[in-house]
Design a protein around this motif. Structure first.
Motif, PDB file in Angstrom:
ATOM      1  N   ALA A  82     -13.673  16.184  -8.978  1.00 47.57           N
ATOM      2  CA  ALA A  82     -14.870  16.617  -8.252  1.00 47.57           C
ATOM      3  C   ALA A  82     -14.965  18.137  -8.216  1.00 47.57           C
ATOM      4  CB  ALA A  82     -14.844  16.054  -6.833  1.00 47.57           C
ATOM      5  N   MET A 115     -15.878  19.379 -11.681  1.00 52.08           N
ATOM      6  CA  MET A 115     -17.261  19.051 -12.022  1.00 52.08           C
ATOM      7  C   MET A 115     -18.218  20.105 -11.465  1.00 52.08           C
ATOM      8  SD  MET A 115     -19.514  15.659 -11.039  1.00 52.08           S
ATOM      9  CE  MET A 115     -19.582  16.062  -9.285  1.00 52.08           C
ATOM     10  N   SER A 141     -18.956  19.757 -17.393  1.00 50.36           N
ATOM     11  CA  SER A 141     -19.121  19.212 -16.039  1.00 50.36           C
ATOM     12  C   SER A 141     -19.405  17.715 -16.088  1.00 50.36           C
ATOM     13  CB  SER A 141     -20.258  19.949 -15.328  1.00 50.36           C
ATOM     14  OG  SER A 141     -20.496  19.403 -14.049  1.00 50.36           O
ATOM     15  N   MET A 167     -17.744  14.286 -14.352  1.00 52.37           N
ATOM     16  CA  MET A 167     -18.604  13.364 -13.616  1.00 52.37           C
ATOM     17  C   MET A 167     -18.349  11.924 -14.057  1.00 52.37           C
ATOM     18  SD  MET A 167     -22.747  13.525 -13.226  1.00 52.37           S
ATOM     19  CE  MET A 167     -23.600  12.522 -12.007  1.00 52.37           C
ATOM     20  N   TYR A 182     -17.174   8.713 -11.849  1.00 50.02           N
ATOM     21  CA  TYR A 182     -17.868   7.424 -11.876  1.00 50.02           C
ATOM     22  C   TYR A 182     -16.884   6.277 -12.123  1.00 50.02           C
ATOM     23  CZ  TYR A 182     -22.754   8.947 -11.621  1.00 50.02           C
ATOM     24  OH  TYR A 182     -23.963   9.418 -11.192  1.00 50.02           O
ATOM     25  N   TRP A 229     -26.120  10.713  -7.412  1.00 51.21           N
ATOM     26  CA  TRP A 229     -25.555  11.825  -8.181  1.00 51.21           C
ATOM     27  C   TRP A 229     -26.285  12.066  -9.498  1.00 51.21           C
ATOM     28  CZ3 TRP A 229     -19.471  11.445  -7.713  1.00 51.21           C
ATOM     29  CH2 TRP A 229     -19.103  11.931  -6.445  1.00 51.21           C
TER      30      TRP A 229
END
Length: 324
Positions: free
Chosen positions: A135, A138, A165, A169, A173, A207
């Motif tokens: 996180a 990212m 980035s 992500m 996920y 997101w």
């Protein structure tokens, strides 16, 4: 490098300026309201899940301060010239604080999710470490491409750092899907499983708005596009922080009720969700150590009796010795 127009360099009409101020202010107030609500209701869950509440408090508290800064910087970052608001050198700070906020709050969102999941011990620590690192990377890599390099005006930098980035992500996920799927199996036939699934889906869908807006930074121009970008980001923040936090709190309360009912944990107050009682309040029992019998009086009595016996024997011996 190919150049583009950064969103904070576009002039705004009076209406666009008013809409952005409105969106930023509403988002900030929503964060403060949920922070206050979370603080008041922090004792509604057992200690096992209370870390999720503390993470939520940090998230909305930081977001509130971020939006206060955004409103202030937006107000001083544009100057009124006739019927238009023209950006000045401070206008970039009407965008940059979002990255400051996300750098801290997105890792906390993952901590919040894992806190109510069914993963514990060393596995939870490993997952939390990977989630927080992914996180952070990212957001920080997105900040480099979107703000740092050429003040966000390089399309090449936007693409390169946007892809980097995006890799982190995808990692997030996959972690969210893993947590939701495992929790769905472990919490099957309980309301917590549904809420956990909804929380994961909400985070995944919400997101998606951020990379879309990040991409628009390189292709969208004009006050209307900039206005939509600010509004969408504000709405996405409310959903990702307040909406997600509400679901997490519901999961924490549901799992707390299950633990209290099974005798695994205690909570003094009854647990209610939507005016429906899930569990009665249970106070922890204080186990008192067994009381040892007081033998001091017995020892004293024995000592006294022994002394008397010795005295009697001594007196008897003296009497015998005195006889002719």
């Amino acid at each position: 490098m190919l150049d583009t127009l950064s969103p904070w360099k576009a002039s705004l009409t009076l209406a666009e300026h008013s809409i952005i101020i409105y969106a930023l202010s509403v988002a900030g107030l929503a964060m403060f309201a949920f922070f206050a609500k979370s603080w008041v209701s922090r004792t509604e869950v057992t200690s096992r899940y209370r870390s999720s509440t503390y993470a939520g408090l940090c998230i909305t508290g930081i977001a509130f301060l971020s939006y206060v800064l955004l409103v202030v910087e937006f107000a001083i970052g544009y100057e009124r010239r006739g019927s238009m608001w023209v950006p000045n050198a401070n206008a970039i700070l009407s965008w940059a604080p979002r990255y400051f906020d996300w750098t801290v709050t997105v890792p906390l969102l993952m901590i919040e999710l894992i806190a109510v999941a069914t993963i514990a011990g060393a596995a939870a620590r490993r997952l939390r470490f990977v989630a927080v690192a992914a996180a952070f990377l990212m957001i920080s890599t997105g900040y480099i491409g979107g703000i740092v390099i050429d003040s966000g005006q390089s399309i090449t930098a936007l693409w390169i750092w946007g892809v980097i980035s995006g890799i982190f992500m995808v990692v997030l996920y996959l972690l969210i899907i893993y947590v939701v799927v495992k929790g769905g199996r472990d919490l099957a036939v309980t309301p917590a499983a549904t809420s956990l699934r909804n929380a994961g889906l909400l985070l995944i869908v919400t997101w998606l708005a951020y990379p879309i807006i990040f991409g628009l930074q390189g292709w969208g121009h004009g006050g209307a596009v900039i206005t939509w970008m600010q509004v969408v980001l504000s709405v996405a923040d409310i959903v990702a922080k307040v909406g997600f936090g509400s679901l997490i709190h519901k999961i924490a309360k549901t799992r707390s009720a299950i633990d209290v009912t099974r005798g695994i944990d205690t909570l003094p107050e009854s647990i209610w969700i939507s005016s429906e009682k899930l569990a009665d309040g249970v106070t922890a029992r204080l186990e008192t150590p067994p009381v040892k019998p007081d033998t001091s009086s017995t020892h004293a009595s024995s000592s006294t009796d022994g002394s008397n016996a010795v005295s009697s024997v001594a007196d008897g011996g003296s009497a015998h010795a005195a006889r002719p």
